[in-house]
Scaffold this motif. Structure first.
Motif, PDB file in Angstrom:
ATOM      1  N   SER A  14       0.910  -1.065  -0.113  1.00 19.97           N
ATOM      2  CA  SER A  14      -0.070  -0.046  -0.047  1.00 19.97           C
ATOM      3  C   SER A  14       0.848   1.339  -0.077  1.00 19.97           C
ATOM      4  O   SER A  14       1.901   1.233   0.633  1.00 19.97           O
ATOM      5  CB  SER A  14      -0.820   0.015   1.272  1.00 19.97           C
TER       6      SER A  14
ATOM      7  N   GLY B 198      -2.883   2.568   0.628  1.00 20.36           N
ATOM      8  CA  GLY B 198      -3.473   1.814  -0.863  1.00 20.36           C
ATOM      9  C   GLY B 198      -4.726   2.248  -1.260  1.00 20.36           C
ATOM     10  O   GLY B 198      -5.155   1.534  -2.173  1.00 20.36           O
TER      11      GLY B 198
ATOM     12  N   GLY C  15      -7.223  -0.488   0.887  1.00 18.64           N
ATOM     13  CA  GLY C  15      -5.983  -1.198   0.685  1.00 18.64           C
ATOM     14  C   GLY C  15      -6.101  -2.671   0.955  1.00 18.64           C
ATOM     15  O   GLY C  15      -5.719  -3.403   0.134  1.00 18.64           O
TER      16      GLY C  15
END
Length: 370
Positions: free
Chosen positions: A26, A30, A46
């Motif tokens: 991430s 992310g 993420g």
């Protein structure tokens, strides 16, 4: 995406059950393409998209507490601080409206505020409006390829310990970047809060939370930080990542390549340059660059950054900075996978940071990278 074996292979995975992958790292959570960065919302997005390693960029407050922010002085673009009069007044540079042809300005740093004050702020998408006349207008400006859809609620800035506890509860691995201070160190002047103490404080946060060193990748652009971890905290230093953007100036790539051998000799195990350092174009095809070839030759492992941070690839821009070394062959949205394919199969990177983890996770699952 252009027709060919890679597109066929990727299409064959469309109904595959996707699993989390450590190759999918991430960037600022992310979910950063659509969620305010370094928030629980971005981390959860993420994670749902399969990132196996979650990131926190680390800086410090006025009372020397660690928080997750991409830069020490980005609160004016990543939170609502300029719209809170009593806090705006404490900024290094309080909000000043646009006037007489000059852009609106502000500079608000984590070191301007105590942790308690920062905890009252609301995170927002990283953006500002240079034409702003009012603080409320300054908070706008999110690029059109992003969105404010998930920034309507007031998500708080996370402390490093909150980030650690959240990511640990999700069963994921962790990577933390020690951000280069934008204030003179030690901070405040005359104190014992030196750069080395800052670097040690980050390790201490992971240790106090009971996180094993093999689950942690520390990062820094400062070579001395990485050397400190290697010497003072060798178990954590073993996976310390030297972030490298030393070739951004014209003509500076040869020296950046030459430095790689010295890094390896000093005990650095992993180097992390931006995407364009690792690839170039040869006869119309994306291939590993001299930097990538040399890093592998001297025994360095490679991580790279940052995917899905470039806006549209098919708008004639060539993808902007992150695709600058392969702009001549970047002309549609599917070219992101041409780049990933070379990074995985030819360069052999350990993982890729992304603002939208699903893109990397999909490739990783399709090609068995976990």
């Amino acid at each position: 995406m252009d027709e060919g074996p890679l597109k066929t292979k990727l299409a064959s995975c469309s109904e595959k059950e996707m699993k989390r992958s450590d190759w999918s790292i991430s960037h600022r959570g992310g979910g950063t393409l659509q969620f305010p960065e370094h928030t629980k919302g971005s981390i959860m997005a993420g994670t749902r998209m399969g990132a196996g390693i979650q990131e926190c960029d680390v800086t410090f407050t006025k009372d020397q507490q660690l928080v997750c922010r991409h830069a020490q002085c980005d609160l004016h673009t990543t939170t609502n601080v300029v719209a809170v009069p009593e806090l705006n007044a404490k900024c290094t540079v309080p909000f000043k409206p646009a006037a007489n042809g000059s852009a609106a300005t502000a500079k608000c740093c984590t070191s301007d505020f105590s942790l308690d004050e920062i905890k009252t702020l609301c995170a927002k998408m990283d953006a500002s409006n240079p034409a702003a006349i009012t603080p409320a207008q300054f908070l706008t400006g999110t690029p059109l390829y992003r969105t404010d859809l998930y920034a309507k609620t007031c998500e708080r800035v996370l402390t490093v310990r909150e980030y650690i506890d959240l990511v640990d509860s999700l069963g994921l691995k962790l990577t933390a970047e020690l951000k280069t201070p934008e204030v003179p160190m030690p901070f405040p002047a005359g104190s014992d809060y030196t750069q080395a103490r800052f670097a040690q404080q980050l390790v201490d946060e992971f240790r106090s939370a009971g996180i094993k060193p093999e689950r942690v990748w520390l990062q820094s652009f400062l070579y001395d930080d990485v050397l400190y971890w290697i010497k003072a905290e060798p178990k954590f230093g073993k996976q310390a990542v030297l972030l490298d953007e030393s070739a951004n100036q014209p003509g500076s790539m040869p020296q950046a390549v030459a430095n790689l051998a010295a890094y390896a000799k000093a005990g650095v195990q992993i180097v992390a340059p931006p995407l364009p350092y690792l690839v170039t174009v040869d006869n119309g095809k994306i291939v590993p660059s001299e930097y990538a070839v040399t890093a592998k030759k001297v025994g360095l492992k490679i991580i790279t950054w940052s995917l899905e941070r470039s806006g549209w690839l098919g708008d004639g821009s060539g993808g902007g900075y992150y695709y600058s070394s392969i702009a001549s062959v970047t002309n549609n949205e599917g070219d992101v996978y041409n780049l990933l394919h070379v990074l995985a199969q030819d360069v052999g990177v350990l993982g890729v940071f992304s603002d939208w983890s699903a893109t990397v996770t999909y490739y990783a699952n399709c090609f068995g990278l976990f």
